[in-house]
Design a protein around this motif. Sequence first.
Motif, PDB file in Angstrom:
ATOM      1  N   LEU A 160       0.791  -1.267   0.013  1.00 23.54           N
ATOM      2  CA  LEU A 160      -0.213  -0.135   0.043  1.00 23.54           C
ATOM      3  C   LEU A 160       0.704   1.389   0.194  1.00 23.54           C
ATOM      4  N   VAL A 161       2.166   1.218   0.831  1.00 27.60           N
ATOM      5  CA  VAL A 161       3.012   2.320   0.729  1.00 27.60           C
ATOM      6  C   VAL A 161       3.535   2.818  -0.604  1.00 27.60           C
ATOM      7  N   GLN A 162       3.758   1.492  -1.414  1.00 25.93           N
ATOM      8  CA  GLN A 162       4.600   1.787  -2.783  1.00 25.93           C
ATOM      9  C   GLN A 162       3.550   1.827  -3.863  1.00 25.93           C
ATOM     10  N   ASN A 163       2.464   1.662  -3.654  1.00 29.25           N
ATOM     11  CA  ASN A 163       1.470   1.984  -4.680  1.00 29.25           C
ATOM     12  C   ASN A 163       0.219   2.783  -4.003  1.00 29.25           C
ATOM     13  N   ALA A 164       0.665   3.768  -3.002  1.00 28.52           N
ATOM     14  CA  ALA A 164      -0.295   4.583  -2.376  1.00 28.52           C
ATOM     15  C   ALA A 164      -1.446   5.287  -3.169  1.00 28.52           C
ATOM     16  N   LYS A 165      -0.948   6.077  -4.128  1.00 31.58           N
ATOM     17  CA  LYS A 165      -2.177   6.731  -4.674  1.00 31.58           C
ATOM     18  C   LYS A 165      -3.215   5.960  -5.592  1.00 31.58           C
ATOM     19  N   PRO A 166      -2.730   4.911  -6.186  1.00 29.66           N
ATOM     20  CA  PRO A 166      -3.665   4.004  -6.980  1.00 29.66           C
ATOM     21  C   PRO A 166      -4.452   3.245  -6.158  1.00 29.66           C
ATOM     22  N   CYS A 167      -3.976   2.767  -4.911  1.00 28.30           N
ATOM     23  CA  CYS A 167      -4.582   1.822  -3.945  1.00 28.30           C
ATOM     24  C   CYS A 167      -5.630   2.657  -3.193  1.00 28.30           C
ATOM     25  N   MET A 168      -5.292   3.791  -3.053  1.00 27.51           N
ATOM     26  CA  MET A 168      -6.379   4.741  -2.136  1.00 27.51           C
ATOM     27  C   MET A 168      -7.374   5.154  -2.823  1.00 27.51           C
ATOM     28  N   LEU A 169      -6.980   5.590  -4.026  1.00 28.21           N
ATOM     29  CA  LEU A 169      -8.155   5.821  -5.211  1.00 28.21           C
ATOM     30  C   LEU A 169      -9.273   4.588  -5.326  1.00 28.21           C
ATOM     31  N   MET A 170      -8.492   3.399  -5.390  1.00 38.43           N
ATOM     32  CA  MET A 170      -9.299   2.164  -5.765  1.00 38.43           C
ATOM     33  C   MET A 170     -10.288   1.645  -4.458  1.00 38.43           C
ATOM     34  N   CYS A 171      -9.687   1.850  -3.310  1.00 42.83           N
ATOM     35  CA  CYS A 171     -10.610   1.494  -2.071  1.00 42.83           C
ATOM     36  C   CYS A 171     -11.329   2.724  -1.853  1.00 42.83           C
ATOM     37  N   ILE A 172     -11.257   4.011  -2.046  1.00 41.39           N
ATOM     38  CA  ILE A 172     -12.257   4.993  -1.981  1.00 41.39           C
ATOM     39  C   ILE A 172     -13.389   4.736  -2.935  1.00 41.39           C
TER      40      ILE A 172
END
Length: 400
Positions: A197-209
């Motif tokens: 999650l740290v290394q792919n923070a932005k896409p993961c965050m957007l995906m989960c949101i």
Amino acid sequence: MLLKIKRGLSNTLVQLLITMLLVSTCVGYMSTDMIRFFLTISVCLREILVFVLPFLLFSFVATALANIPKESMFFVLALMVTVIISNFFNILVSGTVGFFLLSDMAPHNTTSEGTLLLPFFEPHLPVIASTSRALLIGVAVGFLNTIRPVPWLRTMVNKIQKNVLRFMKGFFIPLLPLFVGGFLLKLLAEGRMTGFLVQNAKPCMLMCIFLWFYLCVWLFIAASFNVDRAISIFRNACPAIITAFSTMSSASALPLSLEAATKNTNDKNLSEAVMPLTLNFHMVGDTIIVPIMAMVVLLAFDEPLPNMRNFLLFGIFFVLNKFAGGGVPSGTIMVTIPVLKEYLGFDDTMSAFIIAFYGVLDPIATSGNVAANNFFVIIFQRIRRYFKKSYAKGTVQCNN
């Protein structure tokens, strides 16, 4: 006052929240062996649940279908068609959002490995039947008791269901905080919730949101856009969602989902028919997260995003693969690898990467699956009532 406190502590949601708080607070002070000890207990409980699950699925489905005498022939077909349409629509939505969010992104393929914690031992109880076979047998027995009731068969199914319920209420549910706690300790101690999650923070965050925004839409549709009703539905479903998140297993949350669905629909028979049948097939969390995740991996390996034709073919076979899923941690991504290779151009390295990537997000995807199924049963109830009313109205007009 003491009675209220005792009643509150006996609430499953309160117990789970206390467990999560204690685990988050104490994990840093616990030795590796102590964490492995609690993990071993959780794994043992999971094995017992997996052993009992076919009996639960068989008895609940068979009993529920036998209690819907006139509609059982069309009930499962209508449910499966609705599930297939829902899964494919979710994939189209996910693909559209993924193309929009990721077209200008290039995530970096940097990973880090943490300590892998294993239980001291894993019991291997015999598998009486796969969940799919148990469901099919349950459907067949339910249909048989609908078309031509067999008294001894109905009695046997009722006894199995009674014993399964006794096990769930008398053994498994009281030990649920311990069951959840061991898996939570493992996730936190390994750092699996933070590594990728740290290394792919932005896409993961957007995906989960986006996933939880999408689920909120489902919730408000289920509640007919009534805020108070939405809060009540979510409160009832919360224990199942939390259990799914911590154990990464829809099957583990099934007893709580059945209870929540019964409260939310006031229809025990419908809940016991829909929830087990949708357990392994209707996976909104996976159908939203996996397509976007696949795009993230493609970009991480400097591969182009798929064209429309390949994505649609991927979506069709991904939906069909839902019927091969086992409702177990990371089971979805395992059966999806051949489809990813065939239609999105994944190689072995990319496949290994997405398995690890999915392992980090599995709790979020699984909890999304369980949340959506808790909302889906309410929506399906409304669709069913609408067609029943339309059918009744059409029958009256024909008679006139």
